[in-house]
Design an enzyme around this catalytic site. Structure first.
Site, PDB file in Angstrom:
ATOM      1  N   ARG A  67       0.838  -1.213   0.000  1.00 57.00           N
ATOM      2  CA  ARG A  67       0.000   0.000   0.000  1.00 57.00           C
ATOM      3  C   ARG A  67       0.870   1.260   0.000  1.00 57.00           C
ATOM      4  NH1 ARG A  67      -3.950  -0.601   4.868  1.00 57.00           N
ATOM      5  NH2 ARG A  67      -4.987   1.222   3.950  1.00 57.00           N
ATOM      6  N   ASP A 104      -3.567   7.764   4.133  1.00 49.43           N
ATOM      7  CA  ASP A 104      -2.879   8.333   2.955  1.00 49.43           C
ATOM      8  C   ASP A 104      -2.588   9.813   3.210  1.00 49.43           C
ATOM      9  OD1 ASP A 104      -6.152   8.256   1.556  1.00 49.43           O
ATOM     10  OD2 ASP A 104      -5.086  10.108   2.022  1.00 49.43           O
ATOM     11  N   HIS A 119      -5.974   7.545  12.681  1.00 47.08           N
ATOM     12  CA  HIS A 119      -5.536   6.152  12.532  1.00 47.08           C
ATOM     13  C   HIS A 119      -4.094   6.056  12.063  1.00 47.08           C
ATOM     14  CE1 HIS A 119      -9.960   4.609  12.122  1.00 47.08           C
ATOM     15  NE2 HIS A 119      -9.640   4.981  13.353  1.00 47.08           N
ATOM     16  N   CYS A 146      16.015   1.604  14.267  1.00 44.41           N
ATOM     17  CA  CYS A 146      15.442   2.888  14.664  1.00 44.41           C
ATOM     18  C   CYS A 146      16.565   3.928  14.679  1.00 44.41           C
ATOM     19  CB  CYS A 146      14.841   2.761  16.078  1.00 44.41           C
ATOM     20  SG  CYS A 146      14.370   4.349  16.786  1.00 44.41           S
ATOM     21  N   THR A 187     -17.305   7.668   4.767  1.00 47.39           N
ATOM     22  CA  THR A 187     -17.057   6.652   5.786  1.00 47.39           C
ATOM     23  C   THR A 187     -18.337   5.864   6.038  1.00 47.39           C
ATOM     24  OG1 THR A 187     -16.303   6.244   8.062  1.00 47.39           O
ATOM     25  CG2 THR A 187     -17.464   8.315   7.669  1.00 47.39           C
ATOM     26  N   ASN A 213     -21.753  11.058   1.307  1.00 51.37           N
ATOM     27  CA  ASN A 213     -21.287   9.689   1.103  1.00 51.37           C
ATOM     28  C   ASN A 213     -21.900   9.104  -0.165  1.00 51.37           C
ATOM     29  OD1 ASN A 213     -19.524   7.775   2.573  1.00 51.37           O
ATOM     30  ND2 ASN A 213     -21.329   6.443   2.538  1.00 51.37           N
ATOM     31  N   GLU A 215     -23.379   6.333  -0.483  1.00 45.65           N
ATOM     32  CA  GLU A 215     -24.690   5.760  -0.125  1.00 45.65           C
ATOM     33  C   GLU A 215     -24.898   5.954   1.367  1.00 45.65           C
ATOM     34  OE1 GLU A 215     -23.650   1.921  -1.478  1.00 45.65           O
ATOM     35  OE2 GLU A 215     -22.324   1.547   0.217  1.00 45.65           O
ATOM     36  N   ALA A 231     -17.837  11.380  -4.023  1.00 50.11           N
ATOM     37  CA  ALA A 231     -17.250  12.515  -3.289  1.00 50.11           C
ATOM     38  C   ALA A 231     -16.796  13.636  -4.227  1.00 50.11           C
ATOM     39  CB  ALA A 231     -16.066  12.020  -2.451  1.00 50.11           C
TER      40      ALA A 231
END
Ligand code: APR
Length: 247
Positions: A67, A104, A119, A146, A187, A213, A215, A231
């Site tokens: 992704r 994203d 998120h 790290c 959403t 939205n 739907e 959208a």
């Protein structure tokens, strides 16, 4: 008008916008729960929980690496809905605050600045040992160290998994308590706490609630107004309307 009155009036002009995967669909990114969505192809338990990462980190890294490389490839670009929200932030007198469930970077690339990724973010990595967060645009694996604590193998996607706490919720609820308009875009209203924001705003009183939205979402009946369609059509139209005449 006293300072208090002016402050209250300004707060009444604040807009909070919740976005989900549907706003990025027309940019070419899959949603989660549509028939062709991500969770129709891979199980949440295998790639999006702390237990999955402990059990099979390679599988989790492979899921996010695929992704991330698509998002970082340059072929995925913000669409007219992202651009409309950036226009709203630039032209609206009060505050416009986007809380996105999306990982994203399309809101940023469209020009939105007052933005919170509840998120997390696909183009960042976090050290499980020290918590250090760093920009990360290439494949991530257990071989990476790290940059802060130098530990190897503990870098994970800076993404909130199921069973983990979303980020910066205090700031989000503060904004929800003060807004005059709450807009939910793209959403399904099936994952909490985001799915509960509309109820929170209604209980805080005074704000108008609008769903944009494709739907009706699971929470559609809780909104004062619902506008359904893609959208890239409904968001620019709604932004144009509120800039021209308010709500
Ligand atoms: N325009 C507007 N809405 C759209 C479009 C579009 N072109 N295409 C799809 N949608 C709508 C769908 O009808 C659906 O209601 O977007 C919504 C996407 O819902 P989900 O796939 O459930 O995505 P989202 O609501 O963002 O998921 C919330 O769940 O899996 C977790 O962490 C993940 O952040 C995600 C969270």
């Amino acid at each position: 008008m006293t300072f208090i009155q002016a402050t209250v009036k300004k707060n009444r002009q604040n807009i909070v916008i919740l976005t989900g995967a549907g706003i990025s669909k027309e940019s070419g990114l899959d949603t989660f729960r549509d028939a062709d969505g991500i969770w129709a192809k891979v199980r949440i338990e295998d790639v999006a929980t702390p237990e999955a990462f402990a059990r099979d980190p390679e599988a989790v890294h492979a899921f996010y690496n695929a992704r991330r490389s698509r998002l970082a490839s340059g072929t995925v670009r913000p669409n007219a809905a992202h651009a409309a929200l950036a226009r709203l932030e630039a032209e609206w007198a009060g505050e416009v605050f986007i809380v996105t469930q999306n990982i994203d970077d399309l809101h940023e690339r469209a020009g939105s600045r007052n933005l919170l990724h509840m998120h997390g973010e696909l183009l960042k990595a976090r050290c499980a040992a020290c918590g250090h967060v760093v920009e990360w645009r290439r494949d991530l694996g257990r071989e990476h160290a790290c940059g802060a604590c130098k530990s190897v193998g503990g870098l994970r996607p800076h993404v909130v998994w199921f069973g983990e706490m979303p980020l910066d919720m205090e700031r989000t609820y503060e904004a929800l308590n003060q807004c005059a308009l709450f807009i939910s875009i793209g959403t399904s209203g099936s994952v909490y706490p985001a799915a509960g924001f509309v109820r929170h705003v209604r209980m805080a009183g005074g704000a108008r609630t609008v769903e944009l939205n494709l739907e009706p979402s699971e929470g559609a009946s809780l909104f004062a107004e619902t506008l359904h369609g893609p959208a890239t059509k409904v968001v620019p139209a709604f932004v144009g309307r509120i800039l021209a005449e308010g709500w």
